[in-house]
Design an enzyme around this catalytic site. Structure first.
Site, PDB file in Angstrom:
ATOM      1  N   GLN A 156       1.969  26.410   4.656  1.00 46.18           N
ATOM      2  CA  GLN A 156       1.220  25.284   4.105  1.00 46.18           C
ATOM      3  C   GLN A 156       0.298  25.719   2.972  1.00 46.18           C
ATOM      4  O   GLN A 156      -0.330  24.878   2.342  1.00 46.18           O
ATOM      5  CB  GLN A 156       0.386  24.630   5.210  1.00 46.18           C
ATOM      6  N   PHE A 176       1.843  21.417  11.174  1.00 44.49           N
ATOM      7  CA  PHE A 176       0.753  20.938  12.034  1.00 44.49           C
ATOM      8  C   PHE A 176      -0.496  21.826  11.964  1.00 44.49           C
ATOM      9  O   PHE A 176      -1.322  21.808  12.875  1.00 44.49           O
ATOM     10  CB  PHE A 176       1.213  20.814  13.492  1.00 44.49           C
ATOM     11  N   GLU A 187      -0.824  27.281   8.130  1.00 48.00           N
ATOM     12  CA  GLU A 187      -1.847  27.343   7.090  1.00 48.00           C
ATOM     13  C   GLU A 187      -2.261  28.791   6.838  1.00 48.00           C
ATOM     14  O   GLU A 187      -2.345  29.236   5.700  1.00 48.00           O
ATOM     15  CB  GLU A 187      -3.066  26.497   7.474  1.00 48.00           C
ATOM     16  N   ARG A 195     -15.941  21.428  12.117  1.00 43.83           N
ATOM     17  CA  ARG A 195     -15.400  20.064  12.091  1.00 43.83           C
ATOM     18  C   ARG A 195     -15.495  19.406  13.464  1.00 43.83           C
ATOM     19  O   ARG A 195     -15.569  18.177  13.557  1.00 43.83           O
ATOM     20  CB  ARG A 195     -13.960  20.058  11.573  1.00 43.83           C
ATOM     21  N   ARG A 243      -3.600  20.210  13.669  1.00 41.11           N
ATOM     22  CA  ARG A 243      -3.780  18.816  13.246  1.00 41.11           C
ATOM     23  C   ARG A 243      -5.102  18.235  13.762  1.00 41.11           C
ATOM     24  O   ARG A 243      -5.308  18.084  14.969  1.00 41.11           O
ATOM     25  CB  ARG A 243      -2.602  18.007  13.768  1.00 41.11           C
ATOM     26  N   ALA A 264      -6.070  19.166   6.044  1.00 40.62           N
ATOM     27  CA  ALA A 264      -7.206  18.249   6.005  1.00 40.62           C
ATOM     28  C   ALA A 264      -6.800  16.838   5.586  1.00 40.62           C
ATOM     29  O   ALA A 264      -7.611  16.085   5.048  1.00 40.62           O
ATOM     30  CB  ALA A 264      -8.312  18.771   5.089  1.00 40.62           C
ATOM     31  N   GLU A 275      -3.753  13.408   9.764  1.00 37.86           N
ATOM     32  CA  GLU A 275      -4.467  13.785  10.977  1.00 37.86           C
ATOM     33  C   GLU A 275      -5.070  12.620  11.772  1.00 37.86           C
ATOM     34  O   GLU A 275      -5.045  12.656  13.001  1.00 37.86           O
ATOM     35  CB  GLU A 275      -5.577  14.780  10.624  1.00 37.86           C
TER      36      GLU A 275
END
Length: 783
Positions: free
Chosen positions: A214, A245, A249, A327, A359, A528, A730
């Site tokens: 990703q 998902f 990343e 987050r 996710r 994100a 998400e």
């Protein structure tokens, strides 16, 4: 240049601009098997296959690593260890130096790579990797959140605090107060395509890497550091992934770096595709949390003060645990106003694989905590949870300040919830379920309606940028490239729609090409939920630059005001003059008009000061709500999801078909996380849920029997997002919370809803049954 008067050519029907239900550009390839993934790319002659040698211990010093038998195994061409890394032996995304490509003197989780072996076949490489002789001196492992909290409390990265108001005073003076702890399990990404990378060596220090990631630019940087070459010597290309998902990343860094190291060492192409069991052991998961909460509230159920501590199992290295736990705090309010709050994170170091993005990126865990608090208040006051939810929602002109001091200006949750509440017949069904449960001793039903408020933007502000490259060819066809990656979510299709809209040509004339660092540099991760927001705007910017050049050209050639030039239905017109888009392009080329442009976009308005815990980290919020009904067998703890009704906010949807699919898929994946997906490590730190045989994800039979999904109509984004749409990657994941709370409602019925069940996640049949037994015992002991 041909005559510009109206010609006899038929006016084409334009298909696939924005706001239309256009099929995914690769859908037919997905179902036919024609879609090309990394493992489908033709293998260069002499390509080597790579396998990893993994640690068998969770925490130990490595006293000796004897690879004699590995090197002597059939087909083996090369073996590499930490000593063979020419650059920096670190693949961590934050550059902390805590995540080596290959461990050397110490291992910190079972499955940590010690070396890599390259052979002429994959089978030979895998067999050889098992032949290493490793001598360990074992050290005490820390495997659980509880053990980490009770011990040294080592952290992988700095914690964060969000605070608004005086929470201690609010709790001390609250008419009612509840303290509790919530446990939330982790989750395996279970992408259908495993991690994979193929590196092809080039001239000098160059290398081309095909990888399932990703974040192509991060892979580029990591490989460059490993090989000690400039970033520009490494080209990373991604056409599509078989799911990500969040699990691709940062996790692809290891596989790409290892393949590149072998390729440059041997001068031969190298591919690393781990077995699924190894993939499970090597790669990070969703963080599991233990959340301590204290809440004060009034007799009406309005929250006056909240304190929460989010303790997360981060694993052995930082990875993305800092942003993920941040987050979680950002979303610990979900859609509710906290007049006074203190929220703290605790990213704990453990001797397990380093957990990573998934996710929602920590947001789901924060939102589950918010919903537990609401349930606690409802049971304490004998109210329906939906009533308490509605009483605590953010307002529009007051009660709109978040714990991170961003003012909510786009709140539509009250109206959205009211719409779904009426549409799904919540109160009539509530009465019917209560009547059913009163007459059913074994099979109990439950109902819950939960909201979603999810912030859209990277909280690392510098990631909120994107680039794009658009070429228009002389036959009128268009090629578009951008920094976003396609993992099945339809990003390429949406960006193609955006470009088609700008030129007013059929989307079949738009060709998205593989994401590559050789065309668009310095890309941000496709994460994100910002892929379309960022890359769509960048592509639009590039397309408009070309369109403006074409407009200026035709206005000068025809002697008309540029403002009178119109692009529509595959043609360009001004007054009574008209010509086709291909004819215009050919004429512009002959006149030496540039038909290629780069585009750029950066999200406006946002800023964030992590140290102060203040700012505007999110450009806007996406909203939604789901109502779920379940039936629980109280003898076994097993259950079925009878019906789900969803109303979700996509703004002015770019592609309702793709967006609806994202809502449905996100809900099912969220439901799976909260009800059946369970990660389990044994006392030696070995992951025992390491394959499809031991780790259960939702199957077709687990989906809701009745599944009703609507996109909120007539609700364009109030911010200047791409065509007033909203992100949809998400936010729908958290709609699955409604199933957890419906199960909680069903379980509560065994004790006449006198006590909050405090049902933790995942709510497996075993946990449901245990909770039922606990509630019955409590009811029997109560006066």
């Amino acid at each position: 240049m041909p005559d510009a008067v109206a010609d006899a050519a038929p006016v084409p029907t334009i298909v696939g601009g924005v706001h239309s239900a256009r099929p995914h550009d690769s859908a037919h390839k997905h179902v036919s098997g024609e879609a090309v993934y990394v493992d489908d790319i033709a293998e260069p002659a002499g390509m080597l296959h790579v396998a990893l040698g993994l640690s068998a211990k969770a925490h130990a010093r490595v006293l000796a690593l004897d690879l004699t038998r590995v090197r002597a195994a059939p087909g083996v061409v090369a073996v590499v260890t930490a000593a063979d890394v020419p650059g920096v032996n670190d693949i961590g995304c934050l550059g902390k130096g805590d995540e080596p490509l290959f461990a050397s003197d110490r291992v910190e989780h079972v499955g940590q790579p010690l070396f890599a072996v390259a052979a002429t076949s994959r089978d030979q490489a895998r067999r050889a990797a098992k032949l290493a002789d490793v001598t360990y001196a074992e050290l005490p492992p820390v495997l659980t959140i509880a053990a980490a909290r009770d011990g040294a409390r080592d952290l992988v990265t700095a914690p964060m605090t969000l605070a608004v108001g005086d929470s201690a005073a609010a709790l001390a003076t609250a008419p009612h107060r509840i303290d509790g702890r919530l446990a939330i399990g982790g989750q395996e990404h279970f992408y259908l395509e495993s991690q994979i990378a193929m590196a092809v060596p080039g001239e000098d220090d160059e290398v081309l890497i095909h990888v399932s990631t990703q974040h192509p630019t991060e892979v580029q940087h990591i490989v460059a550091h490993i090989l000690r070459v400039p970033n520009g010597a490494v080209t990373v290309e991604v056409r599509r992934m078989g799911g990500g998902f969040g699990g691709k990343e940062t996790q692809a860094n290891l596989f790409a770096a290892c393949a590149a190291l072998i390729a440059k060492k041997t001068g031969r192409a190298a591919k690393l595709r781990p077995d699924r069991d190894d993939d499970f052991q090597i790669t990070g998961k969703r963080h599991d949390f233990e959340i301590d909460y204290r809440v004060g509230f009034t007799g009406e159920g309005r929250i006056t003060g909240v304190e929460m501590l989010f303790a997360a199992r981060a694993g052995y290295a930082a990875d993305l645990s800092g942003p993920v736990t941040d987050r979680a705090l950002f979303h610990a309010d979900n859609g509710y106003h906290y007049p006074a709050a203190r929220l703290d994170s605790l990213p704990l170091k453990t001797n397990t694989v380093s957990n990573t993005a998934f996710r929602g990126f920590g947001g789901p865990q924060g939102m589950v905590a918010a919903e537990r608090v609401i349930d606690e208040i409802a049971f304490a006051l004998g109210e329906d949870p939906l009533t308490i939810r509605k009483r605590n929602l953010y307002g529009t002109t007051d009660r709109n300040l978040t714990p991170y001091h961003q003012t909510i200006t786009d709140n539509i949750l009250p109206e959205l919830i009211a719409d779904l509440e009426a549409d799904c017949g919540y109160w009539e069904r509530r009465a019917a379920i209560r009547a059913h449960n009163a007459g059913s001793r074994i099979m109990k039903k439950g109902l819950a309606l939960t909201p979603v408020k999810f912030g859209i933007s990277f909280t690392a502000t510098h990631y909120n940028q994107a680039g794009a490259l658009v070429h228009v060819y002389t036959d009128g066809s268009v090629q578009v490239n951008h920094g976003g990656t396609e993992m099945g979510q339809g990003l390429y299709t949406k960006v193609a729609q955006i470009v088609a809209e700008e030129f007013q040509i059929d989307i079949t004339h738009i060709r998205p090409t593989a994401t590559t660092t050789g065309k668009v540099p310095n890309t941000s991760a496709t994460a994100a939920s910002s892929g379309t927001d960022l890359n769509g705007k960048a592509a639009q910017n590039a397309a408009r630059a070309i369109r403006d050049r074409l407009t200026a050209f035709i206005a000068e050639r025809w002697g008309v005001d540029p403002a009178s030039v119109r692009f529509a239905a595959g043609r360009v017109t001004a007054g009574d003059r008209s010509m086709s888009f291909p004819d215009l392009v050919r004429a512009a080329y002959m006149a030496r008009v540039q038909l290629s442009a780069t585009g750029f976009y950066k999200t406006p308005k946002i800023h964030w000061d992590r140290a102060a815990g203040r700012g505007t980290p999110f450009y806007y919020f996406a909203y939604g709500a789901a109502c779920s009904e379940v039936t629980v067998d109280t003898l076994t703890g097993e259950y079925v999801v009878d019906r789900v009704d969803i109303l979700h906010d996509c703004g002015h949807s770019l592609n309702p078909a793709i967006d609806k699919g994202q809502v449905e898929g996100g809900f099912v994946q969220g439901m799976g996380w909260l009800t059946m997906e369970e990660l389990w490590w044994d006392a030696q730190g070995r992951l025992r849920t390491h394959a499809p045989s031991t780790y259960k994800i939702p199957a077709c039979g687990d989906r809701p029997r009745s599944f009703n999904v609507r996109l909120l109509a007539n609700a364009p984004n109030r911010e200047d997002s791409i065509h007033r749409s909203k992100a949809v990657g998400e936010p729908p994941f958290m709609l699955g919370m409604s199933v957890l709370h419906a199960l909680s409602d069903a379980v509560a019925s065994v004790a006449d809803h006198r006590f909050c069940p405090q049902l933790d996640a995942p709510a497996t049949p075993e946990r449901v049954l245990t909770t039922i037994a606990r509630l019955r015992a409590r009811a029997a002991a109560a006066p």
